[in-house]
Design a protein around this motif. Structure first.
Motif, PDB file in Angstrom:
ATOM      1  N   TYR A 185       0.800  -1.216   0.000  1.00  0.00           N
ATOM      2  CA  TYR A 185       0.000   0.000   0.000  1.00  0.00           C
ATOM      3  C   TYR A 185       0.838   1.272   0.000  1.00  0.00           C
ATOM      4  O   TYR A 185       0.322   2.354  -0.258  1.00  0.00           O
ATOM      5  CB  TYR A 185      -0.968   0.015   1.189  1.00  0.00           C
ATOM      6  CG  TYR A 185      -0.301  -0.069   2.542  1.00  0.00           C
ATOM      7  CD1 TYR A 185      -0.023   1.073   3.263  1.00  0.00           C
ATOM      8  CD2 TYR A 185       0.045  -1.293   3.093  1.00  0.00           C
ATOM      9  CE1 TYR A 185       0.581   0.998   4.491  1.00  0.00           C
ATOM     10  CE2 TYR A 185       0.639  -1.381   4.319  1.00  0.00           C
ATOM     11  CZ  TYR A 185       0.910  -0.235   5.017  1.00  0.00           C
ATOM     12  OH  TYR A 185       1.502  -0.313   6.241  1.00  0.00           O
ATOM     13  N   LEU A 186       2.136   1.178   0.288  1.00  0.00           N
ATOM     14  CA  LEU A 186       2.989   2.356   0.314  1.00  0.00           C
ATOM     15  C   LEU A 186       3.760   2.485  -1.000  1.00  0.00           C
ATOM     16  O   LEU A 186       4.083   1.494  -1.657  1.00  0.00           O
ATOM     17  CB  LEU A 186       3.989   2.260   1.471  1.00  0.00           C
ATOM     18  CG  LEU A 186       3.370   2.261   2.861  1.00  0.00           C
ATOM     19  CD1 LEU A 186       4.461   2.067   3.908  1.00  0.00           C
ATOM     20  CD2 LEU A 186       2.595   3.520   3.130  1.00  0.00           C
ATOM     21  N   ILE A 187       4.071   3.716  -1.360  1.00  0.00           N
ATOM     22  CA  ILE A 187       4.851   3.978  -2.563  1.00  0.00           C
ATOM     23  C   ILE A 187       6.327   3.965  -2.171  1.00  0.00           C
ATOM     24  O   ILE A 187       6.736   4.659  -1.238  1.00  0.00           O
ATOM     25  CB  ILE A 187       4.464   5.330  -3.194  1.00  0.00           C
ATOM     26  CG1 ILE A 187       3.055   5.261  -3.746  1.00  0.00           C
ATOM     27  CG2 ILE A 187       5.441   5.721  -4.276  1.00  0.00           C
ATOM     28  CD1 ILE A 187       2.594   6.532  -4.393  1.00  0.00           C
ATOM     29  N   ASP A 188       7.108   3.185  -2.882  1.00  0.00           N
ATOM     30  CA  ASP A 188       8.540   3.084  -2.623  1.00  0.00           C
ATOM     31  C   ASP A 188       9.262   4.238  -3.316  1.00  0.00           C
ATOM     32  O   ASP A 188       8.984   4.562  -4.474  1.00  0.00           O
ATOM     33  CB  ASP A 188       9.058   1.744  -3.130  1.00  0.00           C
ATOM     34  CG  ASP A 188      10.498   1.493  -2.754  1.00  0.00           C
ATOM     35  OD1 ASP A 188      10.985   2.165  -1.812  1.00  0.00           O
ATOM     36  OD2 ASP A 188      11.128   0.636  -3.379  1.00  0.00           O
ATOM     37  N   PHE A 215       1.318   3.502 -13.621  1.00  0.00           N
ATOM     38  CA  PHE A 215       0.365   2.627 -12.931  1.00  0.00           C
ATOM     39  C   PHE A 215      -0.266   3.339 -11.736  1.00  0.00           C
ATOM     40  O   PHE A 215      -1.480   3.242 -11.523  1.00  0.00           O
ATOM     41  CB  PHE A 215       1.054   1.345 -12.454  1.00  0.00           C
ATOM     42  CG  PHE A 215       0.187   0.519 -11.553  1.00  0.00           C
ATOM     43  CD1 PHE A 215      -0.862  -0.221 -12.070  1.00  0.00           C
ATOM     44  CD2 PHE A 215       0.416   0.502 -10.183  1.00  0.00           C
ATOM     45  CE1 PHE A 215      -1.676  -0.970 -11.230  1.00  0.00           C
ATOM     46  CE2 PHE A 215      -0.386  -0.235  -9.339  1.00  0.00           C
ATOM     47  CZ  PHE A 215      -1.434  -0.973  -9.864  1.00  0.00           C
ATOM     48  N   GLU A 216       0.546   4.052 -10.972  1.00  0.00           N
ATOM     49  CA  GLU A 216       0.025   4.747  -9.787  1.00  0.00           C
ATOM     50  C   GLU A 216      -0.978   5.829 -10.176  1.00  0.00           C
ATOM     51  O   GLU A 216      -1.995   6.008  -9.511  1.00  0.00           O
ATOM     52  CB  GLU A 216       1.171   5.358  -8.970  1.00  0.00           C
ATOM     53  CG  GLU A 216       2.056   4.351  -8.285  1.00  0.00           C
ATOM     54  CD  GLU A 216       1.358   3.592  -7.183  1.00  0.00           C
ATOM     55  OE1 GLU A 216       0.389   4.099  -6.608  1.00  0.00           O
ATOM     56  OE2 GLU A 216       1.788   2.466  -6.889  1.00  0.00           O
ATOM     57  N   LYS A 217      -0.689   6.543 -11.261  1.00  0.00           N
ATOM     58  CA  LYS A 217      -1.632   7.572 -11.702  1.00  0.00           C
ATOM     59  C   LYS A 217      -2.937   6.948 -12.192  1.00  0.00           C
ATOM     60  O   LYS A 217      -4.024   7.454 -11.878  1.00  0.00           O
ATOM     61  CB  LYS A 217      -1.016   8.440 -12.799  1.00  0.00           C
ATOM     62  CG  LYS A 217      -0.105   9.508 -12.250  1.00  0.00           C
ATOM     63  CD  LYS A 217       0.469  10.374 -13.337  1.00  0.00           C
ATOM     64  CE  LYS A 217      -0.591  11.253 -13.923  1.00  0.00           C
ATOM     65  NZ  LYS A 217      -0.070  12.223 -14.880  1.00  0.00           N
ATOM     66  N   LYS A 218      -2.861   5.857 -12.949  1.00  0.00           N
ATOM     67  CA  LYS A 218      -4.081   5.181 -13.404  1.00  0.00           C
ATOM     68  C   LYS A 218      -4.876   4.643 -12.222  1.00  0.00           C
ATOM     69  O   LYS A 218      -6.108   4.743 -12.190  1.00  0.00           O
ATOM     70  CB  LYS A 218      -3.739   4.043 -14.356  1.00  0.00           C
ATOM     71  CG  LYS A 218      -3.254   4.486 -15.699  1.00  0.00           C
ATOM     72  CD  LYS A 218      -2.852   3.308 -16.554  1.00  0.00           C
ATOM     73  CE  LYS A 218      -2.170   3.772 -17.825  1.00  0.00           C
ATOM     74  NZ  LYS A 218      -1.646   2.651 -18.603  1.00  0.00           N
TER      75      LYS A 218
END
Length: 146
Positions: free
Chosen positions: A92-95, A105-108
């Protein structure tokens, strides 16, 4: 009847907070893509909002369950289950080191969640308006038609 109106007021503010949170996350990712923020700042800002978003979404889903609003519960349930799966898998966290590779992918993903939360917000606003009108007209039988 006042409890029903209170439920929709609480749901309104919670869904508004969810929309604002995801919109802020999209802005942070867009700023990273345009080189206005560095990866550390972006991941720190987004990761700070993830757990409160999960808690708000889960509490909203449980609120709909406990108040017997089955349609709203069933609409909110898939996102709540997906959040639980992300949390259990620790994804669930962004590395910081992987944020540039996963930015599309995160933006979509965030745009999809934003669309879902806007849809939920519109449904809640409709029910809030309906509940407010019917609570002021004191016609209890018309509220349960929708």
């Amino acid at each position: 009847m006042a409890w029903d109106l209170l439920l929709w007021i609480i749901s309104f503010f919670v869904s508004l907070a969810l929309v604002a949170s995801v919109f802020y996350q999209v802005i942070c990712l867009t700023d990273l893509e345009a080189d206005y923020l560095n990866p550390f700042e972006t991941s720190t800002r987004i990761n700070r909002l993830v757990i409160p978003e999960f808690i708000l979404q889960g509490s909203l889903c449980l609120l709909f369950l406990f108040t017997w609003h089955w349609v709203f519960f069933l609409v909110a349930l898939p996102v709540t289950v997906y959040h639980a799966m992300l949390y259990n898998d620790r994804r669930y966290l962004i590395d910081v080191t992987e944020v540039f590779r996963a930015i599309s992918f995160e933006k979509k993903f965030r745009f999809t969640k934003l669309g879902f939360y806007i849809f939920l917000f519109i449904m809640v606003v409709f029910r809030l308006t309906l509940s407010a009108v019917y609570s002021f007209t004191e016609d209890d039988d018309l509220l349960h038609l929708f």
